[in-house]
Structure formats: structure tokens, C-alpha cells
Design a protein around this motif. Structure first.
Motif, PDB file in Angstrom:
ATOM      1  N   GLN A 185       0.840  -1.143  -0.027  1.00  0.00           N
ATOM      2  CA  GLN A 185       0.000   0.224  -0.094  1.00  0.00           C
ATOM      3  C   GLN A 185       0.868   1.226  -0.028  1.00  0.00           C
ATOM      4  O   GLN A 185       1.616   1.458   0.848  1.00  0.00           O
ATOM      5  CB  GLN A 185      -0.949   0.042   1.280  1.00  0.00           C
ATOM      6  N   VAL A 186       0.621   2.322  -0.893  1.00  0.00           N
ATOM      7  CA  VAL A 186       1.455   3.351  -0.839  1.00  0.00           C
ATOM      8  C   VAL A 186       0.410   4.565  -1.047  1.00  0.00           C
ATOM      9  O   VAL A 186      -0.540   4.727  -2.379  1.00  0.00           O
ATOM     10  CB  VAL A 186       2.379   3.360  -2.273  1.00  0.00           C
ATOM     11  N   ARG A 187       0.477   5.386  -0.131  1.00  0.00           N
ATOM     12  CA  ARG A 187      -0.278   6.598  -0.285  1.00  0.00           C
ATOM     13  C   ARG A 187       0.320   7.741  -0.194  1.00  0.00           C
ATOM     14  O   ARG A 187       0.872   8.264   1.081  1.00  0.00           O
ATOM     15  CB  ARG A 187      -1.562   6.454   0.938  1.00  0.00           C
ATOM     16  N   GLY A 188       0.304   8.677  -1.188  1.00  0.00           N
ATOM     17  CA  GLY A 188       1.074   9.988  -0.998  1.00  0.00           C
ATOM     18  C   GLY A 188       0.098  11.190  -0.851  1.00  0.00           C
ATOM     19  O   GLY A 188      -1.014  11.288  -1.128  1.00  0.00           O
ATOM     20  N   LYS A 189       0.914  12.067  -0.168  1.00  0.00           N
ATOM     21  CA  LYS A 189       0.157  13.283   0.122  1.00  0.00           C
ATOM     22  C   LYS A 189       1.037  14.362  -0.214  1.00  0.00           C
ATOM     23  O   LYS A 189       2.065  14.540   0.496  1.00  0.00           O
ATOM     24  CB  LYS A 189      -0.384  13.440   1.618  1.00  0.00           C
ATOM     25  N   ALA A 190       0.496  15.376  -0.938  1.00  0.00           N
ATOM     26  CA  ALA A 190       1.399  16.722  -1.360  1.00  0.00           C
ATOM     27  C   ALA A 190       1.477  17.527  -0.372  1.00  0.00           C
ATOM     28  O   ALA A 190       0.541  18.032   0.402  1.00  0.00           O
ATOM     29  CB  ALA A 190       0.928  17.257  -2.631  1.00  0.00           C
ATOM     30  N   GLN A 191       2.702  18.159   0.082  1.00  0.00           N
ATOM     31  CA  GLN A 191       2.877  19.367   0.876  1.00  0.00           C
ATOM     32  C   GLN A 191       3.328  20.489   0.246  1.00  0.00           C
ATOM     33  O   GLN A 191       2.877  21.592   0.563  1.00  0.00           O
ATOM     34  CB  GLN A 191       3.855  18.966   1.944  1.00  0.00           C
ATOM     35  N   SER A 192       3.703  20.562  -1.109  1.00  0.00           N
ATOM     36  CA  SER A 192       3.631  21.781  -1.793  1.00  0.00           C
ATOM     37  C   SER A 192       3.934  20.853  -3.367  1.00  0.00           C
ATOM     38  O   SER A 192       3.519  19.967  -3.439  1.00  0.00           O
ATOM     39  CB  SER A 192       4.890  22.348  -1.673  1.00  0.00           C
ATOM     40  N   LEU A 193       4.004  22.182  -4.387  1.00  0.00           N
ATOM     41  CA  LEU A 193       3.890  21.286  -5.825  1.00  0.00           C
ATOM     42  C   LEU A 193       5.106  20.225  -5.792  1.00  0.00           C
ATOM     43  O   LEU A 193       4.698  19.274  -6.558  1.00  0.00           O
ATOM     44  CB  LEU A 193       4.296  22.586  -6.528  1.00  0.00           C
ATOM     45  N   VAL A 194       6.189  20.352  -5.190  1.00  0.00           N
ATOM     46  CA  VAL A 194       7.237  19.265  -5.476  1.00  0.00           C
ATOM     47  C   VAL A 194       7.655  18.542  -4.271  1.00  0.00           C
ATOM     48  O   VAL A 194       8.653  17.922  -4.408  1.00  0.00           O
ATOM     49  CB  VAL A 194       8.345  20.054  -6.040  1.00  0.00           C
ATOM     50  N   ASP A 195       7.002  18.812  -3.248  1.00  0.00           N
ATOM     51  CA  ASP A 195       7.253  18.077  -1.801  1.00  0.00           C
ATOM     52  C   ASP A 195       6.114  17.310  -1.448  1.00  0.00           C
ATOM     53  O   ASP A 195       4.815  17.539  -1.679  1.00  0.00           O
ATOM     54  CB  ASP A 195       7.658  19.044  -0.653  1.00  0.00           C
ATOM     55  N   ALA A 196       6.458  15.950  -1.241  1.00  0.00           N
ATOM     56  CA  ALA A 196       5.350  15.178  -0.537  1.00  0.00           C
ATOM     57  C   ALA A 196       5.951  14.168   0.450  1.00  0.00           C
ATOM     58  O   ALA A 196       7.062  13.665   0.454  1.00  0.00           O
ATOM     59  CB  ALA A 196       4.749  14.437  -1.826  1.00  0.00           C
ATOM     60  N   VAL A 197       4.958  13.384   1.191  1.00  0.00           N
ATOM     61  CA  VAL A 197       5.238  12.496   1.924  1.00  0.00           C
ATOM     62  C   VAL A 197       4.453  11.338   1.437  1.00  0.00           C
ATOM     63  O   VAL A 197       3.083  11.598   1.141  1.00  0.00           O
ATOM     64  CB  VAL A 197       4.765  12.841   3.490  1.00  0.00           C
ATOM     65  N   TYR A 198       4.965   9.915   1.591  1.00  0.00           N
ATOM     66  CA  TYR A 198       4.345   8.688   1.119  1.00  0.00           C
ATOM     67  C   TYR A 198       4.376   7.927   2.164  1.00  0.00           C
ATOM     68  O   TYR A 198       5.307   7.245   2.758  1.00  0.00           O
ATOM     69  CB  TYR A 198       5.069   8.187  -0.255  1.00  0.00           C
ATOM     70  N   ASP A 199       3.106   7.301   2.537  1.00  0.00           N
ATOM     71  CA  ASP A 199       2.994   6.313   3.710  1.00  0.00           C
ATOM     72  C   ASP A 199       2.941   5.029   3.046  1.00  0.00           C
ATOM     73  O   ASP A 199       2.046   4.800   2.191  1.00  0.00           O
ATOM     74  CB  ASP A 199       1.706   6.647   4.502  1.00  0.00           C
ATOM     75  N   VAL A 200       4.079   3.961   3.355  1.00  0.00           N
ATOM     76  CA  VAL A 200       4.047   2.769   2.771  1.00  0.00           C
ATOM     77  C   VAL A 200       3.736   1.596   3.796  1.00  0.00           C
ATOM     78  O   VAL A 200       4.158   1.801   4.762  1.00  0.00           O
ATOM     79  CB  VAL A 200       5.304   2.708   2.033  1.00  0.00           C
ATOM     80  N   SER A 201       3.306   0.568   3.220  1.00  0.00           N
ATOM     81  CA  SER A 201       3.167  -0.646   4.087  1.00  0.00           C
ATOM     82  C   SER A 201       2.988  -1.940   3.312  1.00  0.00           C
ATOM     83  O   SER A 201       2.815  -1.825   1.935  1.00  0.00           O
ATOM     84  CB  SER A 201       1.946  -0.639   4.991  1.00  0.00           C
ATOM     85  N   TRP A 202       3.127  -3.206   3.858  1.00  0.00           N
ATOM     86  CA  TRP A 202       3.250  -4.137   3.048  1.00  0.00           C
ATOM     87  C   TRP A 202       2.927  -5.641   3.929  1.00  0.00           C
ATOM     88  O   TRP A 202       3.138  -5.233   5.222  1.00  0.00           O
ATOM     89  CB  TRP A 202       4.416  -4.545   2.306  1.00  0.00           C
ATOM     90  N   ALA A 203       2.730  -6.594   3.607  1.00  0.00           N
ATOM     91  CA  ALA A 203       2.439  -7.621   4.288  1.00  0.00           C
ATOM     92  C   ALA A 203       3.763  -8.835   4.269  1.00  0.00           C
ATOM     93  O   ALA A 203       4.411  -8.882   3.361  1.00  0.00           O
ATOM     94  CB  ALA A 203       1.195  -8.560   3.942  1.00  0.00           C
TER      95      ALA A 203
END
Length: 203
Positions: A185-203
Motif C-alpha cells: 500500500q502506498v498513499r502519497g500526500k502533497a505538501q507543496s507542488l514538489v514536496d510530498a510524503v508517502y505512507d507505505v506498508s506491506w505484508a
């Protein structure tokens, strides 16, 4: 670039214009990423779609994997390619994600990534930790760091990546899946036009 110059919807054209404005003449990418875009288009849309993309951006298909090219050319090609594929995969963002997936597959199979893929030894955490140093040989900009939030989860912070969130989601999804883990699972969230954080998980 005027709206519609690349036959893009207005919202997509505005996003591309903003990203082009955020680049500098020094920002470059290796040709293997350009070839990854064309591979994704060819796989999903066939050679005719590849020809349409190249004609629209005024490029040819003779990119050399190891050679560096100005990053604005990559942005234009990837956005036009995503729009070509959007009707086939459920929209522009889904197409960007698909192109990102292909980019990472091509990168992981390239000479740039060979050493750090071997060092990772199939460990998804180790692969993500090493990805920045390996990636840096293919792109000369951007910063990527990883914070771990659990045994099989973490957060990837990307600064000045220049590409949209869905593209980077595809990159991370592909990188994790190649290690053999499941339920990525990968879910990204933009913090600006060119910056973002991505929450990742797996089994």
C-alpha cells in the motif's frame, strides 16, 4: 507554454506548466526514464500511441539509457504520455502511476541500481533506505528520506521531486513489490507542488 499547446486538458496543462517553472537548466534525468515512459505507452497503447506522443512533444525514440537529458523534456513527454493512456487506465493520475511503475522497473534492471539491489537482498526496508543513493545516479536533483513507523510500514519524504504524487506512488509500489512482499500500500500526500510524503506498508 500556452494552454492546449500539447493538447492537454486545462488542469493537466496548468500542473505541467507549474512544474516546468520549478525546474532549472541544471536539472537532468538519464535516458532510461524517457525510455520507461515509452515502454509504458507501448505496452498499454501500442506503437501508434508511442508515435503520437513523440510527434506531439517533438522528440524521437533514440534516447540513450546512460545519457543525461534536460528534465523539462521528460516532464513534457511523461504528461503527454499519461494523457494518451488516461482513457485506458482510468484517468491521468492512474496513467502517471503506471508510468512511475515502469520507470522503477526499468531503473531496478539498470546498471545504476545493480549494486544497491544486491545490497538490499530482498529486504524492502533496506531497499528503500538505499534507494536515494542509487536514484541519485539517475537524477541529479531531489532529496528522499525514510522514517519507519512499524516493522512493515514507513514514511518516505520526497523534497523537490518535480514529478506528481501518482508517479512517485508508482515508483514506490514497484520498488516494494520487486522484493517479493505482498499487499503493498502506498498513499502519497502533497505538501507543496514538489514536496510530498508517502505512507507505505506491506505484508
Amino acid at each position: 507554454m500556452p494552454h492546449g499547446a500539447l493538447n492537454l486538458p486545462d488542469d493537466v496543462a496548468r500542473d505541467l506548466e507549474a512544474r516546468l517553472a520549478a525546474t532549472t537548466p541544471e536539472d537532468t534525468s538519464r535516458g532510461l526514464f524517457f525510455l520507461g515512459v515509452l515502454d509504458a505507452v507501448r505496452f498499454l497503447g501500442g506503437p501508434e500511441a508511442v508515435a503520437r506522443c513523440l510527434e506531439q512533444v517533438g522528440e524521437t525514440a533514440d534516447f540513450m539509457p546512460m545519457q543525461t537529458y534536460p528534465f523539462p523534456r521528460f516532464l513534457r513527454l511523461s504528461y503527454v504520455a499519461a494523457e494518451q493512456l488516461s482513457s485506458l487506465v482510468g484517468g491521468h493520475e492512474a496513467a502517471q502511476r503506471q508510468i512511475g511503475t515502469q520507470a522503477m522497473l526499468d531503473f531496478l534492471n539498470s546498471m545504476f541500481a545493480r549494486d544497491f539491489v544486491q545490497q538490499a537482498g530482498g529486504d524492502p526496508k533496506r531497499l528503500l533506505e538505499l534507494m536515494h543513493s542509487g536514484y541519485r545516479t539517475a537524477l541529479n536533483f531531489g532529496e528522499r528520506t525514510v522514517e519507519w513507523t512499524g516493522p512493515t510500514s514507513g514514511r518516505v519524504i520526497m523534497k523537490r521531486s518535480l514529478m506528481p504524487v501518482p508517479y512517485n506512488e508508482g515508483i514506490l509500489q514497484s520498488a516494494l513489490e520487486v522484493t517479493g512482499v505482498h499487499d503493498v500500500q502506498v498513499r502519497g500526500k502533497a505538501q507543496s507542488l514538489v514536496d510530498a510524503v508517502y505512507d507505505v506498508s506491506w505484508a
